[in-house]
Design a protein around this motif. Sequence first.
Motif, PDB file in Angstrom:
ATOM      1  N   ARG A  58     -11.418   0.436  -1.866  1.00 42.34           N
ATOM      2  CA  ARG A  58     -11.278   1.441  -0.807  1.00 42.34           C
ATOM      3  C   ARG A  58      -9.866   2.018  -0.761  1.00 42.34           C
ATOM      4  NH1 ARG A  58     -13.410  -2.020   3.852  1.00 42.34           N
ATOM      5  NH2 ARG A  58     -13.518  -3.629   2.241  1.00 42.34           N
ATOM      6  N   VAL A  59      -8.851   1.158  -0.992  1.00 36.05           N
ATOM      7  CA  VAL A  59      -7.473   1.670  -1.038  1.00 36.05           C
ATOM      8  C   VAL A  59      -7.320   2.640  -2.207  1.00 36.05           C
ATOM      9  CG1 VAL A  59      -5.048   1.033  -1.389  1.00 36.05           C
ATOM     10  CG2 VAL A  59      -6.496  -0.377   0.075  1.00 36.05           C
ATOM     11  N   GLU A 101     -11.806  -4.347  -0.890  1.00 36.82           N
ATOM     12  CA  GLU A 101     -10.674  -3.737  -0.176  1.00 36.82           C
ATOM     13  C   GLU A 101      -9.816  -2.902  -1.126  1.00 36.82           C
ATOM     14  OE1 GLU A 101     -10.166  -7.248   3.218  1.00 36.82           O
ATOM     15  OE2 GLU A 101      -9.063  -7.396   1.333  1.00 36.82           O
ATOM     16  N   ILE A 156       0.840  -1.199   0.000  1.00 36.44           N
ATOM     17  CA  ILE A 156       0.000   0.000   0.000  1.00 36.44           C
ATOM     18  C   ILE A 156       0.874   1.248   0.000  1.00 36.44           C
ATOM     19  CG2 ILE A 156      -1.643   1.317   1.393  1.00 36.44           C
ATOM     20  CD1 ILE A 156      -3.017  -1.227   2.124  1.00 36.44           C
ATOM     21  N   CYS A 178     -11.284   5.951   4.535  1.00 35.44           N
ATOM     22  CA  CYS A 178     -11.913   5.151   3.474  1.00 35.44           C
ATOM     23  C   CYS A 178     -12.201   3.732   3.943  1.00 35.44           C
ATOM     24  CB  CYS A 178     -11.033   5.133   2.233  1.00 35.44           C
ATOM     25  SG  CYS A 178     -10.893   6.751   1.505  1.00 35.44           S
ATOM     26  N   SER A 212      -8.756   5.912  -1.393  1.00 37.47           N
ATOM     27  CA  SER A 212      -7.961   6.663  -0.418  1.00 37.47           C
ATOM     28  C   SER A 212      -6.748   7.316  -1.075  1.00 37.47           C
ATOM     29  CB  SER A 212      -7.531   5.757   0.738  1.00 37.47           C
ATOM     30  OG  SER A 212      -6.560   4.850   0.282  1.00 37.47           O
ATOM     31  N   CYS A 241      -1.065  -5.251  -2.054  1.00 34.31           N
ATOM     32  CA  CYS A 241      -2.398  -5.042  -2.640  1.00 34.31           C
ATOM     33  C   CYS A 241      -2.850  -6.247  -3.454  1.00 34.31           C
ATOM     34  CB  CYS A 241      -2.381  -3.813  -3.532  1.00 34.31           C
ATOM     35  SG  CYS A 241      -2.115  -2.323  -2.580  1.00 34.31           S
ATOM     36  N   LEU A 245      -6.449   6.131   4.750  1.00 37.71           N
ATOM     37  CA  LEU A 245      -6.941   4.748   4.675  1.00 37.71           C
ATOM     38  C   LEU A 245      -8.085   4.550   5.652  1.00 37.71           C
ATOM     39  CD1 LEU A 245      -3.557   2.784   4.444  1.00 37.71           C
ATOM     40  CD2 LEU A 245      -5.310   2.903   2.671  1.00 37.71           C
ATOM     41  N   ALA A 303     -10.353   1.514   5.174  1.00 37.73           N
ATOM     42  CA  ALA A 303      -9.361   0.530   4.737  1.00 37.73           C
ATOM     43  C   ALA A 303      -8.235   0.503   5.753  1.00 37.73           C
ATOM     44  CB  ALA A 303      -8.836   0.882   3.347  1.00 37.73           C
ATOM     45  N   ASN A 304      -8.517  -0.067   6.898  1.00 38.58           N
ATOM     46  CA  ASN A 304      -7.529  -0.060   7.987  1.00 38.58           C
ATOM     47  C   ASN A 304      -6.502  -1.171   7.822  1.00 38.58           C
ATOM     48  OD1 ASN A 304      -8.443   2.141   9.631  1.00 38.58           O
ATOM     49  ND2 ASN A 304     -10.252   0.886  10.013  1.00 38.58           N
TER      50      ASN A 304
END
Lengths: 260, 209
Positions: free
Chosen positions: B139-140, B136, B91, B119, B143, B129, B116, B121-122
Amino acid sequence: MNHIVVLNLWQFGIVYLLLLIVLAVFKRCKINQSKFLLIGSLRMTVQLVLAGLVLTYIFENPHPLFVLLYLAAMIAMSIHTALSRNREINKRFRAIVACSLGFTGFFMILFFVLGVVGVNFWNPQYTIPISGMIMGNAMTGVSLGLKTFQENVKTQKAQIEALMNAGATPKSILLPFVNKGVETALLPTINSMLGMGIISLPGMMTGQILSGTLPTTAILYQIAIMITITTVVCLAVFFSLFFGYRTLYNKKNQISLDLL
Amino acid sequence: MELFSIHNVQFKNIVNVNYNQIKIEECKTTFICGKSGSGKSTLLKLLNASLSADHGEVLFRNKPIMDYDTISLRKEVTLVSQNVFLFDDTIKNNFVRFYDYREEKPPSEVEILEYLKLCMANFSLDTNCKGLSGGERQRVFVSIFLSFKPKVLLLDEPTSALDEATSNALVHNLKEHCMKNGMTLIVISHDKTLAENHSDTIIDLNLEA
């Protein structure tokens, strides 16, 4: 050492028997390419017989016009073949590929015949076979480079779109694809240099040795032609892609992959 | 203030769309709805100048959009496309690589983690990725684009791979963030409830066409 065994036509005929073995393997493995093999062998035979006759005539009656015509035909055919393997690219891109292949090819032929060998350019015995080697390799390289570029760009549409939306310039987005294309086109040539002399005695060298040239002379020719081929492939592909990729976007920085 | 106005714009290369007088206001959240093929994505591409209209005019701050330098425009009006693209990398490196392409310095790790989180995306920064699921990745992807701090954020179906609860939370966070930072948010969604819950204005292309 200075005489070569002329092939007797009847004896020569037995080489075609080998095709029967290949055909048998095709049949056994259910490979549906027998027709293709026959057409290929037939076309090769006819084309080479014609080339043999034409070259014999030209060698007996050397004239600059014949050399020029042969050269023009060779360059035109190589451009046609490279482009016919990459039909989808746009007109401007095609014109750029044609110019890159034609000009770099012609320039490298001049360099080799006049600079390295140092013979009269209109001497068909040198100019024609050398041109054939240079143009043939340049053509294969350009086809491969173009195909790689085209396929990568097409499969990476999402990447191109995302980067364009992120505010990247078309140049920074597309240049990595150009680099990859040039690299892929050059690898086979560089690979063949690695095995040369150990695994394989290359065609040009073999031919010269068979016809009685000293191996020490033959290797000099071979080294020179290999380096020339690497250069011509590198330049022809680089110019094709480096100027060609610019046809894929406009002044408003809009990349259009429909143009590919 | 009026941010975008669109007059009789036609784009018929792909879809036959006829936009009559659409106005989009600054610092508001606008949702765009319409059935497939009604030209929703095309409309967003006209707004970041990645497509040019065949006829008509798209005005951005009362000036024809094509008069802007399109690269700077896309940095100000940023489109997050439906087609998610991430490099097969961590990421952190995805942020770095996207910023390289923009010729800018990437945000600090703390900032990246904040975007993150915003969005939903923790993930840790060294998550690859490649191993993330579709939702997921989406969302990344959002962000990264949010971290560019554009003036206008265009989102094309940002919740297509998300469940209802996550969709709601994501859009809620995005809207709050945009309001706080004076950003304009324009979202395409086929989800009527999502649009009704979060929008200031809804543009229905079925009615406009």
